[in-house]
Motif scaffolding. Structure first.
Motif, PDB file in Angstrom:
ATOM      1  N   HIS A 103       0.812  -1.212   0.000  1.00 12.64           N
ATOM      2  CA  HIS A 103       0.000   0.000   0.000  1.00 12.64           C
ATOM      3  C   HIS A 103       0.847   1.264   0.000  1.00 12.64           C
ATOM      4  CE1 HIS A 103      -3.291   2.671   0.739  1.00 12.64           C
ATOM      5  NE2 HIS A 103      -2.618   3.208   1.725  1.00 12.64           N
ATOM      6  N   THR A 104       0.570   2.143  -0.934  1.00 11.08           N
ATOM      7  CA  THR A 104       1.123   3.487  -0.930  1.00 11.08           C
ATOM      8  C   THR A 104      -0.019   4.444  -0.641  1.00 11.08           C
ATOM      9  OG1 THR A 104       0.821   3.608  -3.321  1.00 11.08           O
ATOM     10  CG2 THR A 104       2.972   2.908  -2.520  1.00 11.08           C
ATOM     11  N   GLU A 105       0.292   5.703  -0.390  1.00  9.89           N
ATOM     12  CA  GLU A 105      -0.727   6.651   0.050  1.00  9.89           C
ATOM     13  C   GLU A 105      -1.889   6.677  -0.924  1.00  9.89           C
ATOM     14  OE1 GLU A 105       0.655  10.606   0.611  1.00  9.89           O
ATOM     15  OE2 GLU A 105      -1.350  11.429   0.941  1.00  9.89           O
ATOM     16  N   ALA A 106      -3.090   6.572  -0.394  1.00  8.06           N
ATOM     17  CA  ALA A 106      -4.296   6.647  -1.207  1.00  8.06           C
ATOM     18  C   ALA A 106      -4.820   8.069  -1.185  1.00  8.06           C
ATOM     19  CB  ALA A 106      -5.350   5.683  -0.668  1.00  8.06           C
TER      20      ALA A 106
ATOM     21  N   GLU B  32       0.927  -2.696   8.148  1.00 14.63           N
ATOM     22  CA  GLU B  32       1.337  -1.308   7.974  1.00 14.63           C
ATOM     23  C   GLU B  32       0.157  -0.464   8.460  1.00 14.63           C
ATOM     24  OE1 GLU B  32       2.695  -0.431   4.076  1.00 14.63           O
ATOM     25  OE2 GLU B  32       3.285   1.616   4.583  1.00 14.63           O
ATOM     26  N   LEU B  33       0.410   0.471   9.360  1.00 12.51           N
ATOM     27  CA  LEU B  33      -0.657   1.243   9.984  1.00 12.51           C
ATOM     28  C   LEU B  33      -0.605   2.706   9.559  1.00 12.51           C
ATOM     29  CD1 LEU B  33      -2.709   0.028  12.092  1.00 12.51           C
ATOM     30  CD2 LEU B  33      -0.622  -1.305  11.815  1.00 12.51           C
ATOM     31  N   PHE B  34      -1.813   3.293   9.462  1.00  9.57           N
ATOM     32  CA  PHE B  34      -1.952   4.668   8.996  1.00  9.57           C
ATOM     33  C   PHE B  34      -3.005   5.395   9.837  1.00  9.57           C
ATOM     34  CE2 PHE B  34       0.059   3.655   4.932  1.00  9.57           C
ATOM     35  CZ  PHE B  34      -0.209   2.304   4.810  1.00  9.57           C
ATOM     36  N   TRP B  35      -2.901   6.710   9.843  1.00  8.45           N
ATOM     37  CA  TRP B  35      -3.995   7.559  10.306  1.00  8.45           C
ATOM     38  C   TRP B  35      -4.400   8.461   9.143  1.00  8.45           C
ATOM     39  CZ3 TRP B  35      -7.089   7.488  14.419  1.00  8.45           C
ATOM     40  CH2 TRP B  35      -6.689   6.745  15.544  1.00  8.45           C
ATOM     41  N   TYR B  36      -5.703   8.422   8.825  1.00 11.25           N
ATOM     42  CA  TYR B  36      -6.277   9.319   7.838  1.00 11.25           C
ATOM     43  C   TYR B  36      -7.167  10.315   8.571  1.00 11.25           C
ATOM     44  CZ  TYR B  36      -4.771   6.809   3.647  1.00 11.25           C
ATOM     45  OH  TYR B  36      -4.025   6.260   2.634  1.00 11.25           O
ATOM     46  N   LEU B  44     -11.020  12.887   2.483  1.00 13.05           N
ATOM     47  CA  LEU B  44     -10.229  12.044   3.354  1.00 13.05           C
ATOM     48  C   LEU B  44      -8.780  12.098   2.879  1.00 13.05           C
ATOM     49  CD1 LEU B  44     -10.694  10.006   5.683  1.00 13.05           C
ATOM     50  CD2 LEU B  44     -10.964   8.241   3.953  1.00 13.05           C
ATOM     51  N   GLN B  45      -7.845  12.285   3.816  1.00 12.50           N
ATOM     52  CA  GLN B  45      -6.444  12.417   3.414  1.00 12.50           C
ATOM     53  C   GLN B  45      -5.543  11.754   4.442  1.00 12.50           C
ATOM     54  OE1 GLN B  45      -4.910  16.636   4.087  1.00 12.50           O
ATOM     55  NE2 GLN B  45      -7.110  16.971   4.215  1.00 12.50           N
ATOM     56  N   LEU B  46      -4.372  11.349   3.975  1.00 12.27           N
ATOM     57  CA  LEU B  46      -3.418  10.699   4.856  1.00 12.27           C
ATOM     58  C   LEU B  46      -2.826  11.709   5.836  1.00 12.27           C
ATOM     59  CD1 LEU B  46      -1.733   8.111   5.487  1.00 12.27           C
ATOM     60  CD2 LEU B  46      -0.038   8.992   3.877  1.00 12.27           C
ATOM     61  N   LEU B  47      -2.781  11.342   7.107  1.00  5.31           N
ATOM     62  CA  LEU B  47      -2.145  12.189   8.110  1.00  5.31           C
ATOM     63  C   LEU B  47      -0.722  11.682   8.360  1.00  5.31           C
ATOM     64  CD1 LEU B  47      -2.341  14.477  10.208  1.00  5.31           C
ATOM     65  CD2 LEU B  47      -3.218  12.790  11.828  1.00  5.31           C
ATOM     66  N   LEU B  48      -0.615  10.407   8.730  1.00  8.76           N
ATOM     67  CA  LEU B  48       0.719   9.853   8.897  1.00  8.76           C
ATOM     68  C   LEU B  48       0.677   8.328   8.809  1.00  8.76           C
ATOM     69  CD1 LEU B  48       0.744   8.672  12.026  1.00  8.76           C
ATOM     70  CD2 LEU B  48       1.173  11.043  12.608  1.00  8.76           C
ATOM     71  N   SER B  82      -9.920  19.778  15.016  1.00 11.03           N
ATOM     72  CA  SER B  82     -11.267  19.198  15.017  1.00 11.03           C
ATOM     73  C   SER B  82     -11.549  18.560  13.659  1.00 11.03           C
ATOM     74  CB  SER B  82     -12.314  20.275  15.309  1.00 11.03           C
ATOM     75  OG  SER B  82     -12.159  20.780  16.611  1.00 11.03           O
ATOM     76  N   ALA B  83     -11.857  17.272  13.670  1.00 11.92           N
ATOM     77  CA  ALA B  83     -12.036  16.515  12.423  1.00 11.92           C
ATOM     78  C   ALA B  83     -12.406  15.080  12.762  1.00 11.92           C
ATOM     79  CB  ALA B  83     -10.753  16.534  11.593  1.00 11.92           C
ATOM     80  N   MET B  84     -12.671  14.297  11.704  1.00 13.24           N
ATOM     81  CA  MET B  84     -12.835  12.849  11.853  1.00 13.24           C
ATOM     82  C   MET B  84     -11.494  12.196  11.600  1.00 13.24           C
ATOM     83  SD  MET B  84     -15.813  11.595  12.691  1.00 13.24           S
ATOM     84  CE  MET B  84     -15.543   9.905  12.175  1.00 13.24           C
TER      85      MET B  84
END
Lengths: 117, 111
Positions: A103-106, B32-36, B44-48, B82-84
């Motif tokens: 997975h790369t950034e979506a 692999e873990l993410f926060w959006y 919706l966008q990637l945070l880290l 403030s966000a989801m």
């Protein structure tokens, strides 16, 4: 860079009717995703394409949902016939998808809000 | 099967207070873990992502494999936070790397 484009933004249909959503991913992105987001829940993956091939459609209700990705670029998601429980936001996302599909950034589109009445 | 759990639907904190958004996951392999993040009226966008080990907008998240957690933290909350927030996991499934999201936590920062 231009983002992921989706249309329409909103759609209201009656149950048993059909509907189609369109997505134009970021140029050069090999991976394309369709997610369903029901109110109060997180996005649920429906189908994932790598170029024009399907790599995962395990959560797609295939009796009523279908999707295709033309020439590995644009994609359409269709529901036929629609049910009340299909009311949701349908999100399209794309990513570079290189290096063994890890997975790369979506990057997400604005989504299409579907209401089935 | 892979699963992401965010136990809090809503978290309210005062401006300047510390923030911790909880995320637990279930996955048998190496995830692999993410926060959006989704701000009001935005995409919706990637945070880290955990492999980057970076701080974005003052937020950090550490992957704890023993506790299967990936909590998001910020020492001093700002109103613009403030966000989801959605925790997401990428693992292997059906020959591909699915990206699975939690149900999300709405963060409300009180001025």
């Amino acid at each position: 860079e231009a983002g992921v484009a989706q249309s329409p933004r909103y759609k209201i249909i009656e149950k048993r009717q059909s509907v189609a959503f369109w997505c134009n991913p970021i140029s050069g992105h090999a991976t394309l995703y369709w997610y369903q987001q029901i109110l109060g829940q997180g996005p649920k993956l429906l189908i994932q394409f790598q170029n024009n091939g399907v790599v995962d459609d395990s959560q797609l209700p295939k009796d009523r949902f279908s999707a295709e990705r033309l020439k590995g670029v644009d994609s359409t998601l269709k529901i036929q016939p629609a049910k009340l429980e299909d009311s949701a936001v349908y999100l399209c996302a794309s990513s570079l998808g290189t290096g063994g599909f890890r997975h790369t950034e979506a990057f997400f589109g604005q989504g299409t809000r579907l209401t089935v009445v | 099967a892979q699963r992401v759990t965010q136990p809090e639907k809503l978290l309210s904190v005062f401006k300047g207070a510390p923030v911790e958004l909880k995320c637990n996951y279930s996955y048998s392999g190496s995830p692999e873990l993410f926060w959006y993040v989704q701000y009001s009226r935005q995409r919706l966008q990637l945070l880290l992502r955990h492999i980057s080990r970076e701080s974005i907008k003052g937020f950090t998240a550490d992957l704890n494999k023993g506790e299967t957690s990936f909590h998001l933290k910020k020492p001093f909350a700002q109103e613009e936070d403030s966000a989801m927030y959605y925790c997401a996991l990428s693992g292997s499934g059906a020959g591909s790397y699915q990206l699975t999201f939690g149900k999300g936590t709405k963060l409300s920062v009180i001025p």
